[in-house]
Design a protein around this motif. Structure first.
Motif, mmCIF file in Angstrom:
data_model
loop_
_atom_site.group_PDB
_atom_site.id
_atom_site.type_symbol
_atom_site.label_atom_id
_atom_site.label_comp_id
_atom_site.label_asym_id
_atom_site.label_seq_id
_atom_site.Cartn_x
_atom_site.Cartn_y
_atom_site.Cartn_z
ATOM 1 N N ASP A 271 0.550 -1.393 -0.151
ATOM 2 C CA ASP A 271 -0.238 -0.356 0.140
ATOM 3 C C ASP A 271 1.362 0.959 -0.106
ATOM 4 N N LEU A 272 0.864 2.468 -1.133
ATOM 5 C CA LEU A 272 1.630 3.496 -0.960
ATOM 6 C C LEU A 272 1.157 4.159 0.584
ATOM 7 N N ASP A 273 2.248 5.208 1.261
ATOM 8 C CA ASP A 273 1.609 5.651 1.689
ATOM 9 C C ASP A 273 1.705 7.356 1.266
ATOM 10 N N GLY A 274 0.971 8.351 1.244
ATOM 11 C CA GLY A 274 0.961 9.262 1.453
ATOM 12 C C GLY A 274 0.281 9.665 -0.196
ATOM 13 N N PHE A 275 0.137 8.663 -0.955
ATOM 14 C CA PHE A 275 -1.061 8.682 -2.332
ATOM 15 C C PHE A 275 -1.776 9.576 -3.066
ATOM 16 N N LYS A 276 -2.728 9.998 -1.520
ATOM 17 C CA LYS A 276 -3.911 10.169 -1.914
ATOM 18 C C LYS A 276 -3.421 11.954 -1.712
ATOM 19 N N PRO A 277 -2.794 12.248 -0.999
ATOM 20 C CA PRO A 277 -2.742 13.824 -0.423
ATOM 21 C C PRO A 277 -2.279 14.112 -2.353
ATOM 22 N N ILE A 278 -0.886 13.279 -3.047
ATOM 23 C CA ILE A 278 -1.197 13.824 -4.296
ATOM 24 C C ILE A 278 -1.581 13.853 -5.175
ATOM 25 N N ASN A 279 -3.137 12.862 -5.093
ATOM 26 C CA ASN A 279 -4.316 12.971 -5.774
ATOM 27 C C ASN A 279 -5.010 14.692 -5.684
ATOM 28 N N ASP A 280 -5.288 14.733 -4.247
ATOM 29 C CA ASP A 280 -5.762 16.209 -3.616
ATOM 30 C C ASP A 280 -5.012 17.311 -4.118
ATOM 31 N N MET A 281 -3.980 17.020 -3.838
ATOM 32 C CA MET A 281 -2.543 18.897 -4.261
ATOM 33 C C MET A 281 -2.630 18.984 -5.558
ATOM 34 N N PHE A 282 -2.455 18.091 -6.790
ATOM 35 C CA PHE A 282 -1.401 17.988 -7.433
ATOM 36 C C PHE A 282 -3.082 17.423 -9.129
ATOM 37 N N GLY A 283 -4.053 16.670 -8.463
ATOM 38 C CA GLY A 283 -5.273 16.500 -9.737
ATOM 39 C C GLY A 283 -4.479 14.526 -10.097
ATOM 40 N N GLY A 313 -6.782 0.472 -6.720
ATOM 41 C CA GLY A 313 -6.668 2.262 -6.783
ATOM 42 C C GLY A 313 -4.640 2.304 -6.458
ATOM 43 N N ASP A 314 -4.862 2.538 -4.836
ATOM 44 C CA ASP A 314 -2.685 2.378 -4.396
ATOM 45 C C ASP A 314 -2.353 1.382 -4.351
ATOM 46 N N GLU A 315 -2.860 0.271 -3.921
ATOM 47 C CA GLU A 315 -2.772 -1.304 -4.254
ATOM 48 C C GLU A 315 -1.567 -1.957 -4.836
ATOM 49 N N PHE A 316 -0.998 -2.801 -4.829
ATOM 50 C CA PHE A 316 -0.297 -3.415 -5.112
ATOM 51 C C PHE A 316 0.082 -5.393 -4.630
ATOM 52 N N SER A 348 3.194 18.092 -13.144
ATOM 53 C CA SER A 348 3.635 19.378 -12.512
ATOM 54 C C SER A 348 4.731 19.279 -11.284
ATOM 55 N N ALA A 349 4.852 18.244 -10.752
ATOM 56 C CA ALA A 349 5.253 18.553 -9.259
ATOM 57 C C ALA A 349 6.399 16.999 -9.077
ATOM 58 N N VAL A 350 7.409 17.427 -8.441
ATOM 59 C CA VAL A 350 8.436 15.804 -8.102
ATOM 60 C C VAL A 350 8.133 14.979 -6.934
ATOM 61 N N VAL A 351 7.048 14.700 -6.769
ATOM 62 C CA VAL A 351 6.284 14.290 -4.828
ATOM 63 C C VAL A 351 7.086 12.986 -4.832
ATOM 64 N N GLN A 352 7.181 12.116 -3.741
ATOM 65 C CA GLN A 352 7.159 11.142 -3.011
ATOM 66 C C GLN A 352 6.226 10.587 -1.933
ATOM 67 N N VAL A 353 6.491 9.016 -2.295
ATOM 68 C CA VAL A 353 5.625 8.733 -1.704
ATOM 69 C C VAL A 353 6.003 7.519 -1.411
ATOM 70 N N THR A 354 6.034 6.709 0.240
ATOM 71 C CA THR A 354 6.484 5.625 0.589
ATOM 72 C C THR A 354 5.555 4.710 0.617
ATOM 73 N N GLY A 355 6.203 3.045 0.986
ATOM 74 C CA GLY A 355 5.090 2.055 0.699
ATOM 75 C C GLY A 355 5.280 0.800 1.922
#
Length: 660
Positions: A271-283, A313-316, A348-355
């Motif tokens: 599961d990706l941690d911090g993925f939803k804020p990227i969706n909300d902030m950058f689309g 979703g963000d689950e692999f 539009s941005a360089v982002v980072q998520v963790t797993g």
């Protein structure tokens, strides 16, 4: 257009306009040519035999001998080559050669028979007539698949034979000539009909073959389309990884293979941690790029025994078969988390998520594929609870927790919630006015089989099983009945779950419960967590606005512990912010906590929101909060949660504690 003469001569030529028909003619004709030469040879030998000693030797020995030898040789050649594969062009050349050879053979045989006729008695002459008749009929039969040669043989043999028979003046011979002519005409009609039927049959066969070929091509296309549909049905269209459907199908197959072979199998759920804020902030476009990049990174790690899937979703997910040890699984988990944590260019941005990743290993756990997956999913839950865990392998402790969870779940599903749920209330103090201004309603569950079960244990299970909506309404209904006994200046605070504010029906039922209670909605404050808001931000706004429309207040609980707080809080129609107890603990010692609370208070003031600080447990913490200008607080320093009967009587005790 062809002239009549050209069409007439076409009858005596081998057609070459249809290669398939030419091959069919050759195949049928090649089987009959040896018989043709056999008929010619035996008839020659027979006629020569009956004229021995009567006709000259060159007529009954030498010429027939040469002809029989030639016919035998030709017959053997055709017989040995009858199954040989030839091209249409080769078949045409052989048929045309035979067609041309038919003329000299017919002329020579006819001339030889007529040359023999004058010798011998009436019986021997009758044998010559018989030879001519039977030979031409046999040739017509054998040449029926080569129409041109059959017609030429018929003409070249019958016309001289008829003229010769008439020239003899013998009525018997004349009748024989006429009879042969008529029979041959009938035979020619049969020949033409047979040739026409053969050609039509071949054309029909060709049409059927073309239709069959077209049908086969159609079936191939349909099979290819079916295979493609099956591939797409098992493929995630965004990341091009195998999808959830394919994962569970493969899991069952791999589990059964491991069970039968006695080998190991590991399942990893990511599961990706911090993925939803990227969706909300950058689309969502940026979110999709993150998912695609993570999918590519994981797919590059795939090997013969390691398969990668996207569950949604963000689950692999991963499946690892073969030699599976805890050390290898831990190493794989670390590599996966490291690969996911690399920065991603989202446009539009360089982002980072963790797993976070949870593993379960067969045969250590799991009686089937589904159970193994559930164990891995629970290990993922454990990894996310401990945000620094990274990869977690399902172990005995988690097995005990999962067993307890299932026990609680079964008891919760069978519980009589109206009688088993009980409420306690924790006061909210205005330290400036030195009084209780409200109570937060907290639920407790007394199970007949399990005893007292903490909210931290049964609330997540209730959310998972779908009973949380019923619990919320029962708690709210009981709390409203208690709150009716309070003075008008004391408000009620109730907690809402993520399901309550992200499900339209749940929000409407809450409003209906409030409106039917007769309690003033303006004396109600609903507490929601930032995590709940982020679950479905758009629907959360609608639900919160619905509560605000009836006059109720809404506070954001555990503020600062979620994602993108400052980015989202100003979009919500809130009335209060509750500062989480984690920032209050040891605030008089930790400068960082002091600065965080100070900043949140400034933000609240700027946005016109009341701030409530929870988790106050010591006089030192309270003193710092007073210096920061905090008014509303809540915590064990003032009172632990109390039964409904003690809500009013606790006020005097609380005031004494404040003064102290």
């Amino acid at each position: 257009m062809k002239t009549a003469i050209s069409q007439f001569w076409d009858v005596f030529r081998v057609p070459n306009g249809n290669p398939e028909l030419t091959l069919a003619q050759y195949e049928a004709f090649s089987k009959q040519v040896p018989l043709l030469y056999f008929i010619l040879a035996t008839n020659l030998i027979s006629l020569s035999w009956t004229h021995q000693g009567v006709a000259p030797d060159y007529l009954v020995r030498y010429i027939p001998g040469l002809l029989v030898l030639a016919f035998a040789l030709r017959g053997v050649i055709w017989f040995t080559r009858r199954k040989m594969r030839v091209t249409a062009e080769q078949a045409f050349r052989k048929l045309r050669s035979t067609n041309r050879l038919a003329i000299p053979i017919a002329v020579v045989c006819t001339a030889w028979a007529l040359a023999v006729f004058p010798y011998g008695n009436a019986h021997q002459q009758a044998h010559v007539a018989f030879f001519m008749a039977i030979t031409v009929i046999g040739c017509i039969f054998c040449l029926m698949h080569l129409r041109s040669a059959a017609l030429m043989v018929t003409i070249l043999v019958n016309f001289p034979f008829f003229v010769f028979m008439v020239w003899t003046g013998e009525p018997t011979f004349i009748a024989t000539g006429v009879n042969v002519i008529l029979v041959c005409m009938a035979m020619v009609m049969i020949l033409l009909t047979h040739y026409r039927d053969f050609r039509q049959l071949h054309e029909t066969s060709q049409v059927l073959m073309l239709q069959q070929t077209a049908l086969q091509e159609q079936n191939k296309a349909m099979q290819a389309l079916s295979d493609e549909n099956l591939r797409l049905a098992n493929l995630d269209s965004l990341t091009m990884l195998a999808n959830r459907r394919c994962f569970f199908q493969s899991l069952d197959i791999q589990f059964e293979r491991a069970r039968k072979s006695g080998t190991q199998l590991a399942i990893g759920v990511i599961d990706l941690d911090g993925f939803k804020p990227i969706n909300d902030m950058f689309g969502h476009a940026a979110g999709d790029k993150v998912l695609v990049e993570v999918g590519e990174r994981l797919s590059r790690m795939a090997t013969g025994d390691l398969s990668v899937y996207r569950l949604g979703g963000d689950e692999f997910a991963l499946t690892l078969c073969g030699e599976v040890t805890e050390a290898r699984v831990q190493s794989l988990g670390a590599a996966v988390c490291e690969a996911i944590a690399e920065r991603i260019n989202a446009g539009s941005a360089v982002v980072q998520v963790t797993g976070s990743i949870g593993f379960a290993i067969y045969p250590d756990v799991g009686a089937n594929g589904q159970e193994l997956y559930e164990r891995a999913d629970y290990a993922l839950y454990a990894a996310k609870r401990n945000q620094r865990a990274g990869a977690v392998i399902f172990n005995a402790v988690q097995a005990s927790e999962l067993s307890r969870q299932k026990t609680v779940e079964e008891a919760l599903l069978a519980a009589d919630l109206e009688t088993e749920l009980q409420l306690v209330f924790q006061p909210i103090i205005d330290i400036a006015l030195d009084k209780t201004v409200g109570y937060e309603a907290l639920v407790r569950w007394h199970s007949p089989s399990l005893g007292l079960v903490s909210p931290g244990e049964f609330i997540p299970i209730a959310e998972h099983t779908g009973r949380i909506g019923l619990i919320t309404r029962l708690v709210l209904k009981q709390a409203l009945e208690v709150a009716k006994t309070w003075p008008d200046d004391i408000y009620l605070s109730c907690n809402l779950s993520p399901h309550d504010i992200t499900t339209p029906d749940y929000a409407l039922r809450i409003v209906s419960t409030v409106m039917s209670s007769g309690f003033n909605p303006r004396r109600i404050n609903f507490e929601i967590t930032e995590t709940a808001v982020m679950h479905d931000f758009d629907q959360a706004i609608i639900s919160i606005q619905l509560l605000r429309d009836i006059g109720a207040g809404v506070s954001l609980d555990d503020f600062g512990t979620g994602y993108s707080s400052l980015n989202h809080v100003h979009k919500l129609p809130l009335t209060k912010i509750k500062i989480d107890s984690s920032f209050v603990r040891d605030i008089h010692i930790l400068p960082s906590s002091f600065q965080i609370v100070k900043s949140v208070l400034a933000l609240s003031a700027e946005m016109g929101l009341e701030a409530i600080v929870e988790g106050v447990e010591t006089a030192e913490e309270l003193a710092v909060l007073k210096d920061l200008g905090v008014r509303s607080v809540q915590g064990f320093y003032f009172s632990r949660p109390v039964p409904a009967s003690e809500t009013i009587s606790t006020q005097s005790v609380e005031r004494q504690q404040i003064r102290a």
